[in-house]
Design a protein around this motif. Structure first.
Motif, mmCIF file in Angstrom:
data_model
loop_
_atom_site.group_PDB
_atom_site.id
_atom_site.type_symbol
_atom_site.label_atom_id
_atom_site.label_comp_id
_atom_site.label_asym_id
_atom_site.label_seq_id
_atom_site.Cartn_x
_atom_site.Cartn_y
_atom_site.Cartn_z
ATOM 1 N N MET A 1 -34.416 37.870 92.467
ATOM 2 C CA MET A 1 -33.296 38.470 91.719
ATOM 3 C C MET A 1 -32.028 38.465 92.565
ATOM 4 S SD MET A 1 -33.378 39.243 88.689
ATOM 5 C CE MET A 1 -31.946 39.500 87.679
ATOM 6 N N THR A 2 -32.168 38.857 93.852
ATOM 7 C CA THR A 2 -30.971 38.876 94.693
ATOM 8 C C THR A 2 -30.433 37.464 94.901
ATOM 9 O OG1 THR A 2 -32.395 38.822 96.617
ATOM 10 C CG2 THR A 2 -31.562 40.973 95.956
ATOM 11 N N GLN A 3 -31.345 36.476 94.919
ATOM 12 C CA GLN A 3 -30.878 35.096 95.095
ATOM 13 C C GLN A 3 -30.086 34.646 93.883
ATOM 14 O OE1 GLN A 3 -34.326 32.755 96.039
ATOM 15 N NE2 GLN A 3 -34.350 33.454 98.159
ATOM 16 N N THR A 4 -30.593 34.991 92.694
ATOM 17 C CA THR A 4 -29.845 34.668 91.476
ATOM 18 C C THR A 4 -28.462 35.295 91.553
ATOM 19 O OG1 THR A 4 -31.915 34.721 90.268
ATOM 20 C CG2 THR A 4 -29.910 34.764 88.962
ATOM 21 N N PHE A 5 -28.399 36.532 92.071
ATOM 22 C CA PHE A 5 -27.115 37.213 92.157
ATOM 23 C C PHE A 5 -26.180 36.541 93.162
ATOM 24 C CE2 PHE A 5 -24.318 40.420 94.075
ATOM 25 C CZ PHE A 5 -23.559 40.720 92.945
ATOM 26 N N THR A 6 -26.704 36.143 94.322
ATOM 27 C CA THR A 6 -25.814 35.497 95.300
ATOM 28 C C THR A 6 -25.296 34.160 94.768
ATOM 29 O OG1 THR A 6 -27.723 34.601 96.486
ATOM 30 C CG2 THR A 6 -26.739 36.620 97.365
ATOM 31 N N VAL A 7 -26.151 33.437 94.039
ATOM 32 C CA VAL A 7 -25.689 32.180 93.433
ATOM 33 C C VAL A 7 -24.629 32.487 92.374
ATOM 34 C CG1 VAL A 7 -26.339 30.177 92.035
ATOM 35 C CG2 VAL A 7 -27.847 30.951 93.860
ATOM 36 N N PHE A 8 -24.885 33.534 91.572
ATOM 37 C CA PHE A 8 -23.926 33.951 90.542
ATOM 38 C C PHE A 8 -22.569 34.287 91.168
ATOM 39 C CE2 PHE A 8 -22.028 37.852 88.744
ATOM 40 C CZ PHE A 8 -21.585 37.364 87.526
ATOM 41 N N ARG A 9 -22.593 35.115 92.220
ATOM 42 C CA ARG A 9 -21.353 35.563 92.848
ATOM 43 C C ARG A 9 -20.597 34.381 93.457
ATOM 44 N NH1 ARG A 9 -22.424 39.633 97.522
ATOM 45 N NH2 ARG A 9 -23.062 37.637 98.388
ATOM 46 N N LYS B 1 -16.920 32.840 92.239
ATOM 47 C CA LYS B 1 -15.801 32.639 93.175
ATOM 48 C C LYS B 1 -15.292 31.207 93.089
ATOM 49 C CE LYS B 1 -17.004 35.915 96.817
ATOM 50 N NZ LYS B 1 -17.759 35.994 98.085
ATOM 51 N N MET B 2 -16.248 30.255 93.049
ATOM 52 C CA MET B 2 -15.854 28.850 93.010
ATOM 53 C C MET B 2 -15.074 28.542 91.737
ATOM 54 S SD MET B 2 -19.091 26.787 94.515
ATOM 55 C CE MET B 2 -20.487 27.839 94.354
ATOM 56 N N ARG C 1 -15.514 29.814 101.513
ATOM 57 C CA ARG C 1 -15.132 29.911 102.924
ATOM 58 C C ARG C 1 -16.382 29.802 103.794
ATOM 59 N NH1 ARG C 1 -10.267 31.763 101.392
ATOM 60 N NH2 ARG C 1 -10.208 33.392 99.808
ATOM 61 N N LEU C 2 -16.168 29.486 105.076
ATOM 62 C CA LEU C 2 -17.312 29.234 105.957
ATOM 63 C C LEU C 2 -18.302 30.394 105.973
ATOM 64 C CD1 LEU C 2 -15.875 27.393 109.103
ATOM 65 C CD2 LEU C 2 -16.534 26.505 106.869
ATOM 66 N N HIS C 3 -17.780 31.637 106.116
ATOM 67 C CA HIS C 3 -18.727 32.760 106.213
ATOM 68 C C HIS C 3 -19.425 32.998 104.882
ATOM 69 C CE1 HIS C 3 -16.634 36.166 104.164
ATOM 70 N NE2 HIS C 3 -15.603 35.393 104.346
ATOM 71 N N GLU C 4 -18.753 32.657 103.781
ATOM 72 C CA GLU C 4 -19.396 32.792 102.464
ATOM 73 C C GLU C 4 -20.515 31.764 102.288
ATOM 74 O OE1 GLU C 4 -15.601 34.438 99.823
ATOM 75 O OE2 GLU C 4 -15.909 32.289 100.043
ATOM 76 N N ILE D 1 -25.363 29.749 85.226
ATOM 77 C CA ILE D 1 -25.157 30.116 83.817
ATOM 78 C C ILE D 1 -24.434 31.460 83.738
ATOM 79 C CG2 ILE D 1 -26.371 30.901 81.730
ATOM 80 C CD1 ILE D 1 -28.273 28.620 81.958
ATOM 81 N N GLY D 2 -24.859 32.402 84.575
ATOM 82 C CA GLY D 2 -24.233 33.731 84.572
ATOM 83 C C GLY D 2 -22.745 33.656 84.868
ATOM 84 N N ALA D 3 -22.377 32.874 85.892
ATOM 85 C CA ALA D 3 -20.977 32.784 86.292
ATOM 86 C C ALA D 3 -20.122 32.162 85.193
ATOM 87 C CB ALA D 3 -20.859 31.971 87.583
#
Lengths: 332, 250
Positions: B1-9, B13-14, A111-114, B107-109
């Motif tokens: 580390m937080t960047q890896t986590f945001t990419v993972f999350r 989702k995707m 989504r856009l905000h994500e 890879i994590g996702a």
């Protein structure tokens, strides 16, 4: 004294938003040779200005921009943003610029905000996704996917996505291509406001003369990998040396002698359908005199227009010459 | 580390929102398990397989490994190539995100989804009468290590391919030998001895052997030293290959 003269050039380089020095990018061509996508380009963009790159497709605008952004390696020459070298200081540079790429997209399932949240996380400094969406009137679409947006909305999103890190310099590659006139105007207003209200330097490419004239403080006309001219839109137009033209029809006809005798008229042209064109370097002198002449002779003037030369004339002058040149070359 | 986590999350989702891809990734391996359970087959010569076990017991551990490999290797190779095709990776390249963090998050996702898939396959397999004499967590741990190997390969393939179709073909070039030269469907001992020697060094062989040892003989991680060592070496090779061949642009 000698110290000052040594440090002076460096101060200039840091103050400039973008410096490009003798940039060359050579690609191998399909016939086994090579061609210069960028053939020796130098220019400087000052902080706080909107700088426009105007040129036909394949002129080298995007390549130049992508080298400045650190995405493509130059063959030779150097580029820097805010004094940071595009190659050597790439990561530090990327922290301070915002980039909207031509024909690039974002993850289709977010989504856009994500998306703004994700891209913001890549930077040390980040802006709130909801504030950003509010900035471009997309608050109501915060939970929407990119695919559900109109062309104008998607473009506004891709511009605001270039602002997630509150950058000092924003690069926009053809920000209005493919938009309808209404959406185009909205994007123009957004770009102007980013420059005026947030003080960001903007470098944009376009092949719309109208867009360059409206937005850019200075324009570089680029063609075949070279900058052909670089100036303010007004400066480019005056350099062309073409005068404005006053165009009208009249009933009954005014004779050529009287028209030529009007103060400030330097030329006259009459077309078969009765349209008169007066060449007038200073139309402000000619128009009142023309009205006086018309009222004295009780002549009815119709469809009076003053046509000033536009950037389009400059553009055609420059690229038109090139077109005949290249035709001659391919004939050989 | 937080960047890896945001990419993972974001990647997770995707994966969960791409329903058709997810459905395929989950259903195909389950269908394989179901299809194989239909046949009541028994081989004369299946070394290391308890006499009471039939072909389904033999093949189930291999199917688990296969499910892991297909989802991760083919999945990551095609999806990353697709992202590059849409110039999404180019856009990421214009940010300070380091490629290694992007790779790690992706890879994590995939790992999370692949382990969920593994649990489903194992549950179905056991429900259909397949042997399971070891610990489920050991099977999952093996699946996780195998995943990292194949995800690394997948990224390496994505680095070489320029179109999604190309990535799928190139990925098949990697997965086909791993499917048929590793004792997945048939015992390794039935192959010419030259091929057997080569097959012993493949990561898929180690994964399948280890899974079989756990599921048929109830061994634990402590008994699987050689297989684990080989898998870790391959995981390291895979991750290095991923990092070296991966590119955002192009």
């Amino acid at each position: 004294m000698s110290t000052r003269s040594l440090t002076a050039p460096r101060t200039v380089a840091v103050d400039a938003a973008v410096t490009v020095d003798r940039l060359v990018k050579t690609y191998p061509s399909p016939d086994g040779g090579s061609f210069d996508a960028v053939a020796g380009v130098s220019f400087t963009v000052e902080r706080g200005e909107i700088f426009g790159f105007l040129g036909p497709n394949g002129a080298g605008k995007t390549t130049t921009l992508e080298i400045v952004e650190g995405l493509t390696e130059p063959t030779s020459g150097s580029t820097a943003v805010l004094g940071l070298d595009s190659q050597r200081d790439r990561i530090a540079l990327l922290e301070r610029i915002g980039v909207q790429l031509q024909a690039s997209s974002y993850f289709p399932h977010l989504r856009l905000h994500e998306l703004l949240d994700l891209f913001g996380s890549f930077y040390a400094v980040r802006r709130d996704p909801d504030d950003l969406l509010d900035r471009v009137g997309l608050t109501g679409k915060r939970n929407a996917l990119l695919a559900s947006l109109s062309g104008g909305q998607a473009q506004r999103f891709s511009i605001v996505a270039a602002l997630v890190n509150d950058p000092d310099v924003v690069f926009l590659d053809e920000p209005t291509t493919g938009l309808d006139p209404h959406a185009r105007r909205e994007v123009w207003e957004l770009i102007e406001s980013i420059n005026r209200d947030e003080g960001k330097t903007i470098v944009l490419t376009t092949h719309s003369m109208e867009e360059a004239e409206r937005l850019a403080g200075r324009v570089a006309i680029m063609d075949e990998g070279r900058i052909r001219a670089i100036d303010t839109p007004a400066g480019l137009i005056s350099r062309l040396g073409t005068s404005p033209v006053i165009r009208f029809t009249c009933r009954p006809e005014l004779d050529d002698g009287a028209l030529r005798n009007l103060p400030g008229v330097t030329g006259l042209d009459r077309s078969s359908d009765g349209v008169v064109q007066l060449v007038a370097p200073d139309p402000n002198r000619v128009v009142p005199a023309l009205f006086t002449l018309a009222s004295v002779r009780t002549v009815d003037l119709r469809g009076l227009t003053v046509l000033a030369p536009t950037l389009e004339d400059v553009f055609c002058e420059i690229t038109g010459n090139r077109l005949t040149g290249s035709t001659a070359r391919s004939d050989r | 580390m937080t960047q890896t986590f945001t990419v993972f999350r974001a990647s997770l989702k995707m994966l969960l929102r791409d329903r058709t891809a997810l459905f395929g990734a989950v259903m195909f391996p389950l269908f394989f398990v179901l299809a194989m359970s239909i046949f009541d087959l028994r081989f004369e010569r299946m070394s290391g397989v308890p006499a009471s076990d039939n072909y389904f017991d033999f093949v189930l551990p291999g199917l688990l490994a296969l499910g892991v490999m297909n989802f991760t290797l083919v999945g990551i190779a095609t999806s990353v190539t697709g992202l590059r095709g849409m110039r999404i990776l180019r856009r990421i390249q214009a940010t300070p995100l380091r490629p290694a963090r992007f790779i790690a998050g992706q890879i994590g996702a995939r790992l999370v989804i692949a382990l969920g898939q593994l649990v489903l396959m194992l549950a179905l397999g056991v429900g259909l009468g397949g042997a399971m004499r070891g610990n489920w967590l050991v099977v999952l741990a093996l699946g996780a290590v195998g995943n990292v190997v194949f995800l690394g390969f997948g990224f390496a393939v994505a680095g070489r391919a320029s179109t999604v179709d190309g990535a799928a073909n190139l990925a098949s070039l990697v997965t086909l030998p791993l499917m048929f030269l590793t004792g997945l469907y048939f015992p390794l001992e039935a192959m010419p001895s030259v091929l057997q020697g080569a097959a012993r060094w493949l990561p898929m062989t180690a994964l399948i052997d280890a899974m079989r040892s756990v599921m048929l003989h109830g061994l634990g991680l402590g008994d699987l030293g050689p297989e684990l060592a080989l898998l870790f070496v391959w995981a390291a090779i895979g991750v290095v290959a991923a990092r070296l061949s991966f590119r955002f642009g192009g």
